[in-house]
Motif scaffolding. Structure first.
Motif, PDB file in Angstrom:
ATOM      1  N   ILE A   7     -11.620 -10.200  -3.390  1.00 39.52           N
ATOM      2  CA  ILE A   7     -10.616  -9.231  -3.707  1.00 39.52           C
ATOM      3  C   ILE A   7     -10.739  -8.025  -2.888  1.00 39.52           C
ATOM      4  O   ILE A   7      -9.597  -7.633  -2.344  1.00 39.52           O
ATOM      5  N   ARG A   8     -11.850  -7.526  -2.767  1.00 42.77           N
ATOM      6  CA  ARG A   8     -12.098  -6.424  -1.808  1.00 42.77           C
ATOM      7  C   ARG A   8     -11.489  -6.677  -0.401  1.00 42.77           C
ATOM      8  O   ARG A   8     -10.887  -6.093   0.249  1.00 42.77           O
ATOM      9  N   ALA A   9     -11.972  -7.759   0.000  1.00 39.23           N
ATOM     10  CA  ALA A   9     -11.668  -8.249   1.499  1.00 39.23           C
ATOM     11  C   ALA A   9     -10.093  -8.356   1.521  1.00 39.23           C
ATOM     12  O   ALA A   9      -9.333  -7.960   2.572  1.00 39.23           O
ATOM     13  N   LEU A  10      -9.555  -9.173   0.485  1.00 41.17           N
ATOM     14  CA  LEU A  10      -8.094  -9.281   0.711  1.00 41.17           C
ATOM     15  C   LEU A  10      -7.178  -7.939   0.507  1.00 41.17           C
ATOM     16  O   LEU A  10      -6.042  -7.522   1.342  1.00 41.17           O
ATOM     17  N   ALA A  11      -7.689  -7.052  -0.229  1.00 41.44           N
ATOM     18  CA  ALA A  11      -7.114  -5.721  -0.437  1.00 41.44           C
ATOM     19  C   ALA A  11      -7.287  -5.051   0.995  1.00 41.44           C
ATOM     20  O   ALA A  11      -6.219  -4.286   1.296  1.00 41.44           O
ATOM     21  N   SER A  12      -8.289  -5.108   1.778  1.00 42.04           N
ATOM     22  CA  SER A  12      -8.427  -4.527   2.985  1.00 42.04           C
ATOM     23  C   SER A  12      -7.646  -4.765   3.788  1.00 42.04           C
ATOM     24  O   SER A  12      -6.995  -4.057   4.874  1.00 42.04           O
ATOM     25  N   THR A  13      -6.967  -6.291   3.865  1.00 41.67           N
ATOM     26  CA  THR A  13      -5.889  -6.658   4.728  1.00 41.67           C
ATOM     27  C   THR A  13      -4.778  -5.944   4.568  1.00 41.67           C
ATOM     28  O   THR A  13      -3.884  -6.080   5.481  1.00 41.67           O
ATOM     29  N   LYS A  14      -4.553  -5.443   3.347  1.00 35.83           N
ATOM     30  CA  LYS A  14      -3.473  -4.827   3.122  1.00 35.83           C
ATOM     31  C   LYS A  14      -3.571  -3.048   3.231  1.00 35.83           C
ATOM     32  O   LYS A  14      -2.694  -2.243   2.711  1.00 35.83           O
ATOM     33  N   GLY A  15      -4.774  -2.817   3.759  1.00 31.38           N
ATOM     34  CA  GLY A  15      -5.077  -1.297   3.809  1.00 31.38           C
ATOM     35  C   GLY A  15      -5.290  -0.484   2.691  1.00 31.38           C
ATOM     36  O   GLY A  15      -5.051   0.748   2.553  1.00 31.38           O
ATOM     37  N   MET A  16      -5.916  -1.454   1.571  1.00 30.47           N
ATOM     38  CA  MET A  16      -6.048  -0.531   0.475  1.00 30.47           C
ATOM     39  C   MET A  16      -7.451  -0.903  -0.261  1.00 30.47           C
ATOM     40  O   MET A  16      -7.990  -2.155   0.242  1.00 30.47           O
ATOM     41  N   GLY A  17      -7.867  -0.162  -0.924  1.00 29.67           N
ATOM     42  CA  GLY A  17      -9.356  -0.333  -1.722  1.00 29.67           C
ATOM     43  C   GLY A  17      -8.984  -0.842  -3.111  1.00 29.67           C
ATOM     44  O   GLY A  17      -7.671  -0.922  -3.839  1.00 29.67           O
ATOM     45  N   ILE A  18     -10.086  -1.210  -3.685  1.00 30.82           N
ATOM     46  CA  ILE A  18      -9.849  -1.575  -5.150  1.00 30.82           C
ATOM     47  C   ILE A  18      -9.264  -0.809  -6.231  1.00 30.82           C
ATOM     48  O   ILE A  18      -8.339  -1.267  -6.848  1.00 30.82           O
ATOM     49  N   PRO A  19      -9.621   0.714  -6.095  1.00 28.47           N
ATOM     50  CA  PRO A  19      -8.754   1.441  -7.094  1.00 28.47           C
ATOM     51  C   PRO A  19      -7.238   1.445  -6.837  1.00 28.47           C
ATOM     52  O   PRO A  19      -6.372   1.474  -7.694  1.00 28.47           O
ATOM     53  N   ALA A  20      -6.854   1.370  -5.612  1.00 35.08           N
ATOM     54  CA  ALA A  20      -5.330   1.265  -5.320  1.00 35.08           C
ATOM     55  C   ALA A  20      -4.720   0.018  -5.696  1.00 35.08           C
ATOM     56  O   ALA A  20      -3.531  -0.103  -6.294  1.00 35.08           O
ATOM     57  N   LEU A  21      -5.503  -1.267  -5.559  1.00 40.48           N
ATOM     58  CA  LEU A  21      -5.142  -2.470  -5.934  1.00 40.48           C
ATOM     59  C   LEU A  21      -4.863  -2.498  -7.458  1.00 40.48           C
ATOM     60  O   LEU A  21      -3.891  -2.861  -8.178  1.00 40.48           O
ATOM     61  N   GLU A  22      -5.957  -1.781  -8.200  1.00 38.10           N
ATOM     62  CA  GLU A  22      -5.693  -1.807  -9.667  1.00 38.10           C
ATOM     63  C   GLU A  22      -4.634  -1.101 -10.030  1.00 38.10           C
ATOM     64  O   GLU A  22      -3.764  -1.424 -11.153  1.00 38.10           O
ATOM     65  N   LEU A  23      -4.155  -0.041  -9.493  1.00 40.08           N
ATOM     66  CA  LEU A  23      -3.086   0.599  -9.914  1.00 40.08           C
ATOM     67  C   LEU A  23      -1.833   0.002  -9.656  1.00 40.08           C
ATOM     68  O   LEU A  23      -0.882  -0.317 -10.503  1.00 40.08           O
ATOM     69  N   GLU A  24      -1.669  -0.897  -8.383  1.00 38.28           N
ATOM     70  CA  GLU A  24      -0.562  -1.614  -8.060  1.00 38.28           C
ATOM     71  C   GLU A  24      -0.462  -2.655  -9.003  1.00 38.28           C
ATOM     72  O   GLU A  24       0.797  -2.875  -9.341  1.00 38.28           O
ATOM     73  N   LEU A  25      -1.582  -3.258  -9.591  1.00 42.66           N
ATOM     74  CA  LEU A  25      -1.264  -4.366 -10.366  1.00 42.66           C
ATOM     75  C   LEU A  25      -1.070  -3.991 -11.838  1.00 42.66           C
ATOM     76  O   LEU A  25      -0.736  -4.792 -12.700  1.00 42.66           O
TER      77      LEU A  25
END
Length: 111
Positions: A7-25
């Motif tokens: 998930i961290r690697a996938l998030a990095s393809t969108k230029g975001m980290g885990i905290p930003a992804l958690e917020l987005e979802l």
């Protein structure tokens, strides 16, 4: 690779980290970070898989067909509709036609 690492690697393809992804979802803070110590719920995994357009099998490490690098490429391809459709058509071809497509691509890419 663990689920969290994927998930961290996938998030990095969108230029975001885990905290930003958690917020987005709409996840609570540190939800994904805790997945190293406790199993994620299926509904949260589905949200992550849908967001990145990857399979649950990929996140769970069950997809042996693709390497991690190919899966990340799939994420980038999923954002290009025409390329995604061309790839789907390629995979529907028989072996002989696939060989012709590759030969044509090689011919066109020669400079």
């Amino acid at each position: 690779m663990t689920i969290k690492e994927k998930i961290r690697a996938l998030a990095s393809t969108k230029g975001m980290g885990i905290p930003a992804l958690e917020l987005e979802l709409g996840f609570g803070s540190s939800t994904i970070s805790k997945w190293d110590k406790s199993a994620p719920s299926i509904d949260k995994l589905i949200k992550v898989a849908d967001y990145f357009d990857v399979s649950l099998d990929y996140l769970a490490g069950r997809n042996e067909k693709y390497s991690d690098e190919q899966a990340l490429l799939d994420v980038e391809i999923s954002e290009d509709f025409e390329l995604k459709e061309a790839i789907k058509k390629y995979y529907s071809l028989d072996g002989r036609k696939k060989k012709h497509v590759i030969e044509l691509i090689n011919l066109l890419s020669e400079d």
